[in-house]
Design a protein around this motif. Sequence first.
Motif, short mmCIF file in Angstrom:
data_model
loop_
_atom_site.label_atom_id
_atom_site.label_comp_id
_atom_site.label_asym_id
_atom_site.label_seq_id
_atom_site.Cartn_x
_atom_site.Cartn_y
_atom_site.Cartn_z
N ILE A 82 2.04 10.42 -4.65
CA ILE A 82 1.47 9.24 -4.22
C ILE A 82 0.50 9.59 -2.97
O ILE A 82 -0.56 9.20 -2.70
CB ILE A 82 2.44 8.35 -3.87
N TYR A 83 0.95 10.45 -2.07
CA TYR A 83 0.03 10.86 -1.06
C TYR A 83 -1.31 11.68 -1.58
O TYR A 83 -2.17 11.63 -0.95
CB TYR A 83 0.94 11.21 0.23
N THR A 134 0.87 -1.22 -0.02
CA THR A 134 -0.09 -0.10 0.10
C THR A 134 0.79 1.18 -0.07
O THR A 134 1.87 1.28 0.25
CB THR A 134 -1.12 0.07 1.24
N THR A 135 0.36 2.52 -0.43
CA THR A 135 1.15 3.68 -0.16
C THR A 135 1.62 4.08 1.22
O THR A 135 2.65 4.64 1.45
CB THR A 135 0.21 4.79 -0.78
N ALA A 136 0.89 3.35 2.20
CA ALA A 136 1.27 3.43 3.43
C ALA A 136 2.42 2.71 3.90
O ALA A 136 3.27 3.02 4.86
CB ALA A 136 0.05 3.12 4.53
N ARG A 158 -3.54 8.91 -2.74
CA ARG A 158 -4.15 8.17 -1.65
C ARG A 158 -5.19 9.06 -1.11
O ARG A 158 -6.20 8.61 -0.86
CB ARG A 158 -2.98 8.19 -0.56
N ARG A 159 -4.96 10.36 -0.84
CA ARG A 159 -5.98 11.35 -0.16
C ARG A 159 -7.14 11.31 -1.25
O ARG A 159 -8.45 11.31 -0.73
CB ARG A 159 -5.61 12.83 0.06
N GLU A 214 -9.22 8.23 -0.86
CA GLU A 214 -10.12 8.17 0.49
C GLU A 214 -11.16 8.75 0.21
O GLU A 214 -12.36 8.67 0.73
CB GLU A 214 -8.82 8.77 1.54
#
Length: 78
Positions: free
Chosen positions: A24-25, A7-9, A28-29, A32
């Motif tokens: 990437i973050y 995952t990106t996390a 991801r946001r 979400e």
Amino acid sequence: MKLADYTTADPPCPIDDLLLREYIYGLRRRIEVQNCLMESLVKDNERLTAERNGLADQIDAVLIDLHWYKTKRNMEPC
């Protein structure tokens, strides 16, 4: 659909490039937010479906009453 291995996390290797990490973050946001919107749409759909079903039941009840009224009226002598 196959689940992702990483995952990106928890990426498979550290992301040292600041621009890539921010990109990437950011993705991801956005994902979400889209998931949150989809959950909201599902809840709205369930609520509206329940309201529609309730209205359909009310219409059926009115039609039954109307049929009963017309049948009773036709049976009365003139």
